[in-house]
Design a protein around this motif. Structure first.
Motif, PDB file in Angstrom:
ATOM      1  N   LEU A   1      25.111  26.581   1.346  1.00 31.02           N
ATOM      2  CA  LEU A   1      24.083  25.670   0.857  1.00 31.02           C
ATOM      3  C   LEU A   1      23.379  25.011   2.034  1.00 31.02           C
ATOM      4  CD1 LEU A   1      26.110  23.790  -1.927  1.00 31.02           C
ATOM      5  CD2 LEU A   1      24.647  25.790  -2.204  1.00 31.02           C
ATOM      6  N   MET A   2      22.044  24.987   1.997  1.00 32.81           N
ATOM      7  CA  MET A   2      21.239  24.292   3.001  1.00 32.81           C
ATOM      8  C   MET A   2      20.437  23.223   2.273  1.00 32.81           C
ATOM      9  SD  MET A   2      20.413  24.069   6.207  1.00 32.81           S
ATOM     10  CE  MET A   2      19.932  22.320   6.181  1.00 32.81           C
ATOM     11  N   LEU A   3      20.797  21.938   2.518  1.00 30.74           N
ATOM     12  CA  LEU A   3      20.255  20.829   1.739  1.00 30.74           C
ATOM     13  C   LEU A   3      19.413  19.902   2.617  1.00 30.74           C
ATOM     14  CD1 LEU A   3      23.533  19.966  -0.223  1.00 30.74           C
ATOM     15  CD2 LEU A   3      21.736  21.606  -0.842  1.00 30.74           C
ATOM     16  N   PHE A   4      18.266  19.488   2.070  1.00 31.41           N
ATOM     17  CA  PHE A   4      17.341  18.615   2.776  1.00 31.41           C
ATOM     18  C   PHE A   4      17.296  17.263   2.077  1.00 31.41           C
ATOM     19  CE2 PHE A   4      15.981  23.020   3.189  1.00 31.41           C
ATOM     20  CZ  PHE A   4      15.958  23.169   4.575  1.00 31.41           C
ATOM     21  N   ASP A   5      17.911  16.264   2.706  1.00 37.44           N
ATOM     22  CA  ASP A   5      17.968  14.904   2.174  1.00 37.44           C
ATOM     23  C   ASP A   5      18.290  14.904   0.676  1.00 37.44           C
ATOM     24  OD1 ASP A   5      17.955  12.264   2.973  1.00 37.44           O
ATOM     25  OD2 ASP A   5      15.873  11.930   2.369  1.00 37.44           O
TER      26      ASP A   5
ATOM     27  N   SER B   1      16.787   5.155   2.254  1.00 37.20           N
ATOM     28  CA  SER B   1      15.602   4.486   1.717  1.00 37.20           C
ATOM     29  C   SER B   1      15.669   4.507   0.201  1.00 37.20           C
ATOM     30  CB  SER B   1      14.327   5.201   2.190  1.00 37.20           C
ATOM     31  OG  SER B   1      14.243   6.488   1.599  1.00 37.20           O
ATOM     32  N   VAL B   2      14.696   3.872  -0.439  1.00 34.44           N
ATOM     33  CA  VAL B   2      14.617   3.913  -1.895  1.00 34.44           C
ATOM     34  C   VAL B   2      14.478   5.346  -2.376  1.00 34.44           C
ATOM     35  CG1 VAL B   2      13.224   3.237  -3.889  1.00 34.44           C
ATOM     36  CG2 VAL B   2      13.681   1.573  -2.082  1.00 34.44           C
ATOM     37  N   SER B   3      13.699   6.160  -1.654  1.00 32.68           N
ATOM     38  CA  SER B   3      13.413   7.524  -2.092  1.00 32.68           C
ATOM     39  C   SER B   3      14.654   8.407  -2.162  1.00 32.68           C
ATOM     40  CB  SER B   3      12.381   8.176  -1.161  1.00 32.68           C
ATOM     41  OG  SER B   3      11.132   7.533  -1.275  1.00 32.68           O
TER      42      SER B   3
ATOM     43  N   GLU C   1       6.163   7.041   0.286  1.00 35.78           N
ATOM     44  CA  GLU C   1       6.863   6.680   1.520  1.00 35.78           C
ATOM     45  C   GLU C   1       6.098   5.661   2.348  1.00 35.78           C
ATOM     46  OE1 GLU C   1       9.961   8.001   2.525  1.00 35.78           O
ATOM     47  OE2 GLU C   1       9.883   8.679   0.456  1.00 35.78           O
ATOM     48  N   LEU C   2       4.805   5.466   2.033  1.00 32.87           N
ATOM     49  CA  LEU C   2       3.918   4.659   2.867  1.00 32.87           C
ATOM     50  C   LEU C   2       3.936   5.162   4.304  1.00 32.87           C
ATOM     51  CD1 LEU C   2       4.640   1.054   1.498  1.00 32.87           C
ATOM     52  CD2 LEU C   2       2.803   2.618   0.877  1.00 32.87           C
ATOM     53  N   ALA C   3       3.981   6.482   4.428  1.00 31.63           N
ATOM     54  CA  ALA C   3       4.038   7.120   5.742  1.00 31.63           C
ATOM     55  C   ALA C   3       3.701   8.598   5.572  1.00 31.63           C
ATOM     56  CB  ALA C   3       5.428   6.958   6.371  1.00 31.63           C
TER      57      ALA C   3
END
Length: 332
Positions: free
Chosen positions: A196-200, A232-234, A278-280
């Motif tokens: 498995l390759m997981l991103f955040d 973060s919230v996200s 994200e405001l980014a």
């Protein structure tokens, strides 16, 4: 994108704002692909959910030559396959055949990428079964590949034996649950799964599907790699990554980007909804690191090797540590 039901009103509002102002995503920020460009085509995958037949839209990305393995690349909450386009192309340039489905984010029957208004575990199990039967000539996945390769002018491509399940945000949870279901339901097909390759990855607000699946896969010693952003919230303040640190029993789990935000995995394929949430905007440097590590780790999963430069003690990885680009995730 975070897999949380309480983000849906905000995201819906942002979508209306985009429609009103006619906004478009920014120009490409990441480095150009290093390999020869591969073909991309779309083809639905026939499956079912809540006892009814459904067709899942999917993008197929073809490598320049014969693929080394199949990568299932799953987007997160409020996103589509298009938001992972840059990452999918990078995988294809590295020699993988990539299939990237677009799933609903909210569905009253649980036919969604996230557990929000209804439990989606049964849907994740069904989709996992589709990939488990993918090498059978009459399977829905094989039929989708045949249509896609004809459209792309790549009749030479055949379904690889090995596969990697990969997901971003709520898509990370989804593929973890699907992988554990495949382990339980079809041990023969499960042997094809290299890791498995997981991103955040983000675990859903409801239920314990993610934690229980991660613990089962950890006990089975399935290779798991993670590239995390800052809490973060996200990403529900990093709780998904914390679960994996505690359950997967990896000697090396992965890395956290020091300046990482949740949409870095999307890179230039993100959109205004992602940026406003994200405001980014994604950092090009982080995107390059994500793609380099994901390709290196995924290739090692498939080959059963350890390419030293992508791990602690290796030249590239230690340079990332020295420049405060990443830190290493702790494991239990």
């Amino acid at each position: 994108m975070s897999g949380r039901w309480f983000h849906w009103p905000l995201l819906a509002t942002l979508a209306v704002m985009i429609a009103l102002v006619g906004a478009t995503p920014p120009a490409a920020l990441a480095a150009p692909a290093t390999g020869a460009p591969g073909a991309v085509s779309s083809s639905d995958i026939a499956t079912e959910c809540a006892g009814k037949p459904v067709r899942v839209a999917a993008r197929w990305y073809f490598p320049p030559g014969q693929p080394t393995a199949l990568v299932w690349l799953q987007h997160g909450f409020s996103r589509t396959a298009a938001n992972l386009d840059a990452l999918a192309r990078s995988y294809a340039d590295a020699g993988f055949l990539v299939v990237s489905p677009t799933l609903d984010s909210v569905n009253l029957g649980g036919c969604a990428v996230a557990y929000n208004v209804a439990d989606n575990a049964a849907f994740a199990r069904t989709i996992g079964g589709v990939f488990g039967s993918g090498r059978e000539l009459d399977s829905p996945l094989a039929a989708s590949l045949l249509r896609a390769r004809d459209s792309a002018g790549r009749p030479d491509v055949t379904m690889p034996y090995r596969m990697v399940f990969s997901g971003h945000s709520a898509g990370g949870e989804f593929v973890v649950v699907a992988a554990d279901s495949l382990r339980r339901a079809d041990p023969v097909a499960y042997r094809r799964l290299a890791g498995l390759m997981l991103f955040d990855p983000v675990n859903s607000f409801f239920g314990v599907n993610f934690a229980s699946a991660a613990a089962s896969l950890g006990a089975d010693r399935l290779p798991v790699r993670v590239i995390a952003s800052q809490p973060s919230v996200s990403n529900n303040f990093g709780q998904g990554v914390s679960v994996l640190e505690q359950t997967t029993q990896q000697r090396f789990l992965g890395s956290r980007l020091v300046t990482g935000i949740h949409i870095d995995a999307e890179g230039e394929s993100t959109d205004l909804i992602g940026e406003l949430s994200e405001l980014a905007v994604p950092r090009p440097r982080n995107g390059r690191v994500i793609r380099a590590l994901a390709n290196g780790w995924s290739s090692d999963m498939v080959a059963g090797t350890v390419t030293a430069t992508y791990y602690p003690g290796g030249r590239y990885y230690d340079l990332l540590l020295e420049t405060r680009t990443v830190t290493t995730l702790p494991v239990r």
